[in-house]
Design an enzyme around this catalytic site. Structure first.
Site, PDB file in Angstrom:
ATOM      1  N   HIS A 248       2.557  25.829 -16.943  1.00 41.25           N
ATOM      2  CA  HIS A 248       2.054  26.823 -14.970  1.00 41.25           C
ATOM      3  C   HIS A 248       0.632  27.226 -14.522  1.00 41.25           C
ATOM      4  CE1 HIS A 248       2.904  27.043 -11.374  1.00 41.25           C
ATOM      5  NE2 HIS A 248       3.813  26.628 -10.920  1.00 41.25           N
TER       6      HIS A 248
ATOM      7  N   GLU B 129      -1.125  20.696 -12.424  1.00 39.71           N
ATOM      8  CA  GLU B 129      -0.206  20.872 -13.395  1.00 39.71           C
ATOM      9  C   GLU B 129       0.397  19.694 -14.691  1.00 39.71           C
ATOM     10  OE1 GLU B 129       3.516  22.943 -10.849  1.00 39.71           O
ATOM     11  OE2 GLU B 129       1.325  23.482 -10.926  1.00 39.71           O
TER      12      GLU B 129
ATOM     13  N   HIS C  80      11.097  23.282 -11.064  1.00 39.59           N
ATOM     14  CA  HIS C  80      10.852  24.176 -12.414  1.00 39.59           C
ATOM     15  C   HIS C  80      12.265  24.271 -13.882  1.00 39.59           C
ATOM     16  CE1 HIS C  80       6.884  23.670 -11.296  1.00 39.59           C
ATOM     17  NE2 HIS C  80       6.717  24.754 -10.570  1.00 39.59           N
TER      18      HIS C  80
HETATM   19  C1  BGC Z   1       4.815  23.200  -7.296  1.00 40.05           C
HETATM   20  C2  BGC Z   1       5.039  24.351  -5.733  1.00 40.05           C
HETATM   21  C3  BGC Z   1       5.990  25.727  -6.322  1.00 40.05           C
HETATM   22  C4  BGC Z   1       5.095  26.388  -7.366  1.00 40.05           C
HETATM   23  C5  BGC Z   1       5.639  27.619  -7.698  1.00 40.05           C
HETATM   24  C6  BGC Z   1       4.594  24.582  -8.255  1.00 40.05           C
HETATM   25  O1  BGC Z   1       4.334  23.769  -9.385  1.00 40.05           O
HETATM   26  O2  BGC Z   1       5.130  22.592  -6.740  1.00 40.05           O
HETATM   27  O3  BGC Z   1       5.538  24.424  -4.441  1.00 40.05           O
HETATM   28  O4  BGC Z   1       5.631  26.761  -5.445  1.00 40.05           O
HETATM   29  O5  BGC Z   1       4.838  26.014  -8.651  1.00 40.05           O
HETATM   30  O6  BGC Z   1       4.867  28.643  -8.605  1.00 40.05           O
END
Ligand code: BGC
Length: 354
Positions: A182, A320, A111
């Site tokens: 998210h 997402e 991310h």
């Molecule tokens: C990921 C997860 C991660 C989460 C974090 C998601 O987009 O795929 O693995 O733990 O984001 O909040």
């Protein structure tokens, strides 16, 4: 459940590295209200009337900017970039040059890095009753990515009960890019228990299976006779604890689905979700080729949500919209390269009905 506690603007007003943060509210003609902060470009709360006319907050959010700044941040409602999801070992190459990102989700990068787009203050370019336009300039080398990248994100709340998100980006050097939001949803209401009895239909015939560090192998896998098949409406939790290797690797659903199986509104139809208690429905559409279904497997009750409840495991789910994880290292996935002469554009809609 305490849905009628609205976010308090004062708790979002601060100054981070000389940039001011605040709380912004959009409202449509049906009484839907969306709250945002420009810290991380986050959706903080999203209220809509249920079938009895009572307001329900269907997204998970925290009570202050300070709460979002904690290292345990789980990207609540945030704009994620420059690269949503994982890049294997945090490394990728462009034209023979290797780039190394921070390993913030060992052994991979996740991310956009430690101070990705979710932890920076976005500039407010325009703010009116039904839309909020944000801007961020990510400097050449920031978090290890090449190129000065200018990003615009516009959130709108339409009178058709759509929360729309439009992304645009431009770079001055060849780079990689994968943007998403998210938001975690609970259509029964934030803090009202798990999302395991929500009904989900996902318009995908394939997903991208992962290794035990959540990096895709690179192949697309069919869904027939697997717990990943949501082509017919099914409860999210109906098969989530089956001993399927992919569910064990993801600690539940934490997988990218391949979109394109169904078109609507000139976009990929992503999913239809229904809150089993509230009856509130959400339809999702995007121009992106993929979507990460994440069922809040790592939520652990460590945050206090807007309504005062804790964020226990699987009390929210995410859809997402994105390019596929680790695309820079997967030549067969749709490209995430952005060229200097191109403008990146993408559009996602979350539409609600009671
Ligand atoms: C990921 C997860 C991660 C989460 C974090 C998601 O987009 O795929 O693995 O733990 O984001 O909040």
């Amino acid at each position: 459940m305490n849905n009628l506690i609205f976010p308090d603007a004062v708790c979002y007003q601060t100054n981070i590295k000389g940039k001011k943060t605040n709380l912004y509210v959009l409202e449509n003609n049906n009484g839907m209200k969306a709250y945002f902060t420009n810290f991380g470009g986050r959706l903080v709360a999203l209220y809509l009337p249920n079938r009895d006319g009572n307001l329900v907050n269907v997204t998970l959010g925290l009570q202050s900017v300070a709460a979002y700044q904690k290292p345990t941040d789980v990207y609540y409602g945030a704009i994620v970039g420059r690269f949503a999801n994982r890049i294997a070992k945090g490394t990728f190459g462009i034209d023979g040059k290797t780039y190394q990102l921070a390993i913030n989700n060992a052994p991979n990068a996740l991310h956009g890095g430690k101070e990705g787009f979710h932890q920076v203050v976005w500039e407010v370019i325009n703010y009116d009753a039904q839309s909020l336009a944000l801007f961020y300039l990510s400097k050449d080398g920031e978090e290890g990515f090449p190129g000065n990248l200018a990003v615009n994100v516009v959130y709108s709340l339409t009178d058709d009960n759509e929360l729309t998100i439009s992304y645009e980006a431009k770079t001055d050097r060849k780079t990689i890019l994968n943007l998403t939001n998210h938001a975690y949803f609970n259509l029964n209401g934030e803090g009202s228990g798990t999302i395991l009895n929500h009904q989900l239909q996902l318009f995908a015939d394939e997903f991208t299976p992962i290794d035990k560090t959540s990096i895709p192998f690179g192949n697309l896998q069919g869904l027939t006779n697997t717990p990943f098949d949501f082509r017919a409406m099914t409860a999210i939790g109906a098969r989530i604890d089956e001993p399927h290797e992919q569910l064990l690797f993801g600690n539940g659903y934490d997988h990218n689905y391949v979109l394109g199986a169904k078109k609507e509104k000139g976009m990929n139809k992503v999913a239809k979700v229904k809150g089993d208690i509230s009856g509130i429905e959400m339809d999702v559409y995007t121009t992106e080729p993929g979507v990460q279904l994440y069922t809040g497997n790592y939520l652990a009750g460590v945050h206090t949500l807007n309504g005062g409840e804790k964020d226990y495991r699987r009390t929210g789910f995410c859809l997402e919209t994105q390019h596929f994880p680790d695309s820079p290292n997967q030549p067969h996935f749709p490209t995430t390269i952005l060229q200097p002469e191109a403008i990146f554009k993408s559009h996602t809609i979350y539409q609600f009905s009671a």
